[in-house]
Design an enzyme around this catalytic site. Structure first.
Site, short mmCIF file in Angstrom:
data_model
loop_
_atom_site.label_atom_id
_atom_site.label_comp_id
_atom_site.label_asym_id
_atom_site.label_seq_id
_atom_site.Cartn_x
_atom_site.Cartn_y
_atom_site.Cartn_z
N TYR A 117 3.24 -7.87 6.21
CA TYR A 117 4.66 -8.22 6.03
C TYR A 117 5.48 -7.55 7.14
O TYR A 117 5.31 -6.36 7.44
CB TYR A 117 5.13 -7.76 4.65
N ARG A 173 18.66 10.68 -11.82
CA ARG A 173 17.81 10.52 -10.64
C ARG A 173 16.39 11.00 -10.92
O ARG A 173 15.41 10.40 -10.47
CB ARG A 173 18.40 11.28 -9.45
N LYS A 191 9.67 -9.63 -6.61
CA LYS A 191 8.91 -10.87 -6.51
C LYS A 191 8.37 -11.31 -7.88
O LYS A 191 9.15 -11.57 -8.79
CB LYS A 191 7.80 -10.69 -5.48
N ASP A 193 -1.05 -2.89 -1.65
CA ASP A 193 0.11 -3.69 -2.02
C ASP A 193 -0.38 -4.83 -2.91
O ASP A 193 -1.09 -5.72 -2.46
CB ASP A 193 0.79 -4.24 -0.77
#
Length: 389
Positions: free
Chosen positions: A98, A46, A195, A170
């Site tokens: 978004y 982690r 994406k 972004d």
């Protein structure tokens, strides 16, 4: 070294034992300590994982940042960033946004006392009006999704620095191949790496890049503490996708430009939203701050009744959510990606019942135009037939 070479060589010189040109997938969650008080640099997956580290180092280098962080999704990356803020803090956010980001801010972060104002981030006067003493950051999508509004990053980053607030950008739609916001003054860059970076509609991931030692240390603490990290197999898949990013983005842009020009002349299309068109209001800014255009755009039909039959008749183009993959996808933002945004806000920015969003893939452009043309033709024929009845 040029970015095309850096992309192609991700992980190819990082494996010191075998010299593997494809970095291995380390599935281990635990790592042996040589002795008490010593570490190999890896303790628990982690916190740090060998495969994930290669990916994180790569995205930090590509975005000209100081540290990279790989998360389990784009929304996990956004949530990790939002935990920089505390009760009473205020954010200024891109107006055309978004829907998932809006949902996270309004339905989750608001419960913890973090508020947001939504403005056209290219309008400095609007930024000034929205600014409050408790404003901590500006969150920018550029181009925005789905209306492709472009923000002048140098202008806004300069304004944000004068107010001592963070600039978060972004960069999902352009990727570091075409735009590097940190070089223009941004503090944090975020990607929905599912994406264009992944590029094959087969991996769910989010990436964060930070600039500055203090901010990078804060993000490392949050990334480890929250734990929404990317697993080794997905890290490897994402690196594999990024190796071909340059080639794919060139084809995406080439196809999108041709189709946007075709639709811009179509008699049934009211408007096309694509910064690659000279008629787009953000064309000059986009050309100044990026080296190209993305492969996604939106367009409005003149009649909302055409939407359903178009989506029903496309064949090569898939009626599906998401974007940025090699396959072409079309979606209906008003009822899909932006359904969580209130109707009055959607209508204010132009996300109405006539808008379609098109993520243009890498298929042959003639086949895509043929598919689009036949779907529109059949949709109009259905309307004409219904009218005659």
């Amino acid at each position: 070294m040029n970015i095309e070479s850096r992309l192609a060589q991700i992980g190819s010189v990082s494996e010191p034992v075998t010299g593997a040109v494809s970095f291995p997938v380390y599935q281990a969650t635990a790592f042996r300590h040589p002795k008490l008080g010593e570490s190999t640099g890896f303790d628990y997956a982690r916190t740090k994982s060998p495969t994930r580290k290669v990916l994180e180092d790569a995205i930090a280098d590509l975005e000209s940042g100081d540290a990279g962080f790989a998360c389990s999704s784009g929304m996990a990356a956004l949530q990790t960033i939002f935990t920089l803020f505390s009760q009473g803090d205020h954010l200024i956010v891109s107006l055309d946004l978004y829907g998932g980001t809006y949902r996270l801010l309004e339905q989750i972060m608001s419960r913890f006392g973090v508020s947001a104002s939504y403005v056209d981030t290219n309008d400095v006067e609007a930024l000034e009006e929205a600014y409050l003493p408790n404003t901590k950051a500006v969150l920018i999508e550029t181009p925005t999704n789905p209306l492709m509004m472009v923000t002048d990053l140098e202008l806004v980053c300069s304004w944000a620095k004068s107010k001592n607030v963070l600039t978060i950008v972004d960069n999902t739609l352009l990727t570091p191949y075409l735009q590097r916001p940190i070089e223009l003054g941004a503090d944090i860059v975020i990607h929905s790496a599912s994406k264009y970076l992944g590029g094959h509609n087969d991996v769910l991931a989010g990436l964060i890049v930070t600039k500055g030692q203090e901010l990078s240390e804060q993000m490392a603490f949050l990334h480890n503490s929250i734990g929404a990290v990317l697993g080794p197999q997905d890290s490897w898949l994402l690196m594999r996708g990024m190796k071909t990013l340059a080639l794919r983005m060139e084809r995406h842009e080439q196809n999108a430009t041709a189709i946007a020009l075709y639709l811009d002349e179509h008699p049934l299309v009211a408007e096309v939203f694509y910064p690659g068109l000279e008629s787009h209001p953000g064309h000059a800014v986009q050309k100044k701050q990026s080296s190209g255009n993305t492969g996604i755009f939106s367009f409005k039909m003149k009649d909302a009744r055409l939407i359903e039959p178009i989506l029903r008749h496309v064949k090569l183009i898939a009626f599906a959510e998401s974007l940025g993959g090699v396959e072409s996808l079309m979606t209906y933002p008003a009822v899909q990606t932006h359904a969580d945004i209130p109707l009055e806000i959607r209508e204010k920015v132009g996300v109405d019942d006539r808008l379609l969003r098109f993520s243009v893939g890498i298929e042959h452009v003639d086949d895509l135009i043929t598919d689009l043309a036949q779907a529109i033709e059949k949709a109009q024929a259905e309307l004409d037939g219904g009218a005659q009845e």
